[in-house]
Design an enzyme around this catalytic site. Structure first.
Site, PDB file in Angstrom:
ATOM      1  N   CYS A 193      41.018  35.056  44.970  1.00  0.00           N
ATOM      2  CA  CYS A 193      40.877  36.221  45.873  1.00  0.00           C
ATOM      3  C   CYS A 193      42.117  36.211  46.759  1.00  0.00           C
ATOM      4  O   CYS A 193      42.077  35.710  47.892  1.00  0.00           O
ATOM      5  CB  CYS A 193      39.623  36.087  46.730  1.00  0.00           C
ATOM      6  N   ALA A 194      43.212  36.752  46.286  1.00  0.00           N
ATOM      7  CA  ALA A 194      44.514  36.381  46.854  1.00  0.00           C
ATOM      8  C   ALA A 194      45.152  37.387  47.797  1.00  0.00           C
ATOM      9  O   ALA A 194      46.038  37.021  48.574  1.00  0.00           O
ATOM     10  CB  ALA A 194      45.489  36.091  45.714  1.00  0.00           C
ATOM     11  N   PRO A 219      46.093  39.803  50.880  1.00  0.00           N
ATOM     12  CA  PRO A 219      47.487  40.218  50.652  1.00  0.00           C
ATOM     13  C   PRO A 219      48.466  39.069  50.396  1.00  0.00           C
ATOM     14  O   PRO A 219      49.677  39.289  50.420  1.00  0.00           O
ATOM     15  CB  PRO A 219      47.839  40.939  51.951  1.00  0.00           C
ATOM     16  N   LYS A 264      47.883  33.065  51.629  1.00  0.00           N
ATOM     17  CA  LYS A 264      47.633  31.711  51.107  1.00  0.00           C
ATOM     18  C   LYS A 264      48.301  31.505  49.748  1.00  0.00           C
ATOM     19  O   LYS A 264      48.764  30.415  49.440  1.00  0.00           O
ATOM     20  CB  LYS A 264      46.127  31.440  51.026  1.00  0.00           C
ATOM     21  N   ASP A 278      38.072  41.171  38.473  1.00  0.00           N
ATOM     22  CA  ASP A 278      36.933  40.628  39.211  1.00  0.00           C
ATOM     23  C   ASP A 278      36.865  39.127  38.925  1.00  0.00           C
ATOM     24  O   ASP A 278      36.731  38.722  37.762  1.00  0.00           O
ATOM     25  CB  ASP A 278      35.655  41.330  38.745  1.00  0.00           C
ATOM     26  N   ASP A 313      39.194  31.900  48.467  1.00  0.00           N
ATOM     27  CA  ASP A 313      39.212  32.347  49.865  1.00  0.00           C
ATOM     28  C   ASP A 313      38.403  33.643  49.859  1.00  0.00           C
ATOM     29  O   ASP A 313      38.949  34.731  49.740  1.00  0.00           O
ATOM     30  CB  ASP A 313      40.661  32.569  50.316  1.00  0.00           C
ATOM     31  N   CYS A 358      36.331  33.062  56.481  1.00  0.00           N
ATOM     32  CA  CYS A 358      36.614  33.162  57.915  1.00  0.00           C
ATOM     33  C   CYS A 358      35.359  33.650  58.624  1.00  0.00           C
ATOM     34  O   CYS A 358      35.408  34.575  59.432  1.00  0.00           O
ATOM     35  CB  CYS A 358      37.812  34.068  58.173  1.00  0.00           C
TER      36      CYS A 358
HETATM   37  C1  LIG Z   1      39.584  36.966  52.644  1.00  0.00           C
HETATM   38  S1  LIG Z   1      40.397  38.080  51.611  1.00  0.00           S
HETATM   39  C2  LIG Z   1      41.642  37.095  50.866  1.00  0.00           C
HETATM   40  C3  LIG Z   1      42.830  36.825  51.748  1.00  0.00           C
HETATM   41  C4  LIG Z   1      43.937  36.110  50.997  1.00  0.00           C
HETATM   42  N1  LIG Z   1      43.456  34.865  50.415  1.00  0.00           N
HETATM   43  C5  LIG Z   1      45.120  35.797  51.887  1.00  0.00           C
HETATM   44  O1  LIG Z   1      45.266  34.667  52.346  1.00  0.00           O
HETATM   45  O2  LIG Z   1      45.931  36.696  52.100  1.00  0.00           O
HETATM   46  C6  LIG Z   1      39.274  38.268  50.296  1.00  0.00           C
HETATM   47  C7  LIG Z   1      39.835  39.068  49.137  1.00  0.00           C
HETATM   48  O3  LIG Z   1      38.854  39.020  48.075  1.00  0.00           O
HETATM   49  C8  LIG Z   1      38.995  40.211  47.331  1.00  0.00           C
HETATM   50  N2  LIG Z   1      37.777  40.323  46.505  1.00  0.00           N
HETATM   51  C9  LIG Z   1      36.557  40.794  46.836  1.00  0.00           C
HETATM   52  N3  LIG Z   1      35.704  40.696  45.803  1.00  0.00           N
HETATM   53  C10 LIG Z   1      36.407  40.149  44.781  1.00  0.00           C
HETATM   54  C11 LIG Z   1      36.090  39.818  43.433  1.00  0.00           C
HETATM   55  N4  LIG Z   1      34.860  40.013  42.942  1.00  0.00           N
HETATM   56  N5  LIG Z   1      37.058  39.283  42.646  1.00  0.00           N
HETATM   57  C12 LIG Z   1      38.317  39.086  43.148  1.00  0.00           C
HETATM   58  N6  LIG Z   1      38.671  39.402  44.408  1.00  0.00           N
HETATM   59  C13 LIG Z   1      37.727  39.912  45.219  1.00  0.00           C
HETATM   60  C14 LIG Z   1      39.206  41.279  48.382  1.00  0.00           C
HETATM   61  O4  LIG Z   1      39.837  42.407  47.836  1.00  0.00           O
HETATM   62  C15 LIG Z   1      40.090  40.544  49.409  1.00  0.00           C
HETATM   63  O5  LIG Z   1      41.447  40.834  49.188  1.00  0.00           O
END
Ligand SMILES: C[S@@+](CC[C@H](N)C(=O)[O-])C[C@H]1O[C@@H](n2cnc3c(N)ncnc32)[C@H](O)[C@@H]1O
Length: 303
Positions: free
Chosen positions: A106-107, A109, A112, A157, A177, A230
């Protein structure tokens, strides 16, 4: 702050916690060692007259004495990247090594993911995935700005992520994350609780459980998965890791964190969790003057 009342019994010094949640956060940046060493970055900041304080637990994390950390010379040149201090913790706990295959599930923007690439000296592969196409463009922009050439981007996903696109069948390490209710971002975003509801917590917990399970399945035996959010809600933290312990082959392991924190919970709302959950870390805003985070480290075990 009303929703936080549900945590009164689990947070020591609860009123100090609430007072910290009301204080705005300083402007933190991470030094991007792909572009410049810590020494070079500090010298550049000295030269442009920007004051800074280095975090005790991590010399690559700075709080800058400027209201516009994105407008400094060091930022323009990609030496620094705006990232909350506590948000730099999960990648350090994952401890990726140069040459490894690492999945950031879940990367976007990319704070991390680019930190993982830097910790690996930009050698190896960081597969930075996110299911939100709109956020992927910010991820690509950050990877390019920070010079993270070891980073590959996918848009899927994470719950049913296919490894067919790769010539390997498991990652060495995976970061989850997870999307969450973001309670711990209240100092940066005072509106964080505007749409808070127990219903939202329980629906996002369902997504988190799907992602953590796939992360463990996609990581090799003996490999590492770090789960972070978070937020403070145990339903999104310990309960998600408990679900992983019950459904996948893994165990919770210890890690050293130079930051004050509380242990993970072994019970919430009458639900007992495995004792090993104590090895997880709950980082509260009043402990180190940061935002809030939850981090658990898992080792993938034999089936
Ligand atoms: C907390 S943010 C991640 C922040 C990122 N790790 C960073 O450090 O910049 C959670 C992310 O999970 C993504 N997300 C939500 N559901 C998801 C899924 N089923 N599969 C992959 N990504 C997902 C969201 O779009 C969001 O960008």
């Amino acid at each position: 702050m009303e929703p936080f009342e549900r945590y009164r019994s689990i947070i020591d010094d609860f009123d100090v916690f609430l007072a910290a949640c009301r204080r705005p956060l300083g402007n933190a940046v991470r030094i991007n060692t792909i572009k410049a060493s810590v020494e070079r970055t500090l010298a550049a900041l000295d030269e442009e007259g920007v004051g800074y304080e280095q975090a005790d637990w991590n010399p690559r994390v700075l709080t800058l004495e400027t209201d516009s950390p994105g407008s400094t010379w060091t930022s323009f040149h990609g030496f620094t990247h705006g990232q909350e201090e506590v948000s730099a913790v999960p990648a350090v706990v994952l401890d990726p090594q140069p040459g490894e295959r690492v999945w950031d599930s879940c990367a976007a923007p990319g704070g991390k993911a680019t930190q993982l690439a830097a910790l690996m000296d930009d050698r190896g592969t960081v597969v930075a995935n996110d299911n939100n196409l709109g956020r992927i463009s910010a991820l690509r922009f950050n990877a390019e700005r920070l010079g993270a050439t070891s980073l590959a981007v996918t848009n899927a996903d994470a719950r049913n992520y296919s490894l067919n696109r790769f010539d390997f069948d498991a990652f060495d390490r995976t970061l989850v994350d997870a999307p969450c209710s973001c309670e711990g971002t209240i100092r940066k975003n005072p509106d964080a609780l505007d749409n808070w509801s127990e219903g939202h917590i329980s629906s996002v917990a369902g997504i988190q459980k799907g992602i953590i399970r796939r992360a463990i399945q996609a990581t090799r035996e003996g490999g590492t998965v770090v789960y972070s959010t978070c937020t403070f809600a145990p339903e999104e933290n310990e309960a998600v890791v408990q679900h992983a312990l019950e459904t996948e082959s893994c165990r919770v392991v210890d890690f050293d964190l130079g930051l004050e924190h509380a242990p993970g919970l072994t019970e919430w709302d009458g639900e007992p969790y495995d004792d090993s959950l104590e090895k997880a870390a709950r980082i509260y805003p009043h402990q180190n003057d940061t935002g809030g985070f939850f981090v658990a480290k898992l080792e993938v075990t034999a089936e």
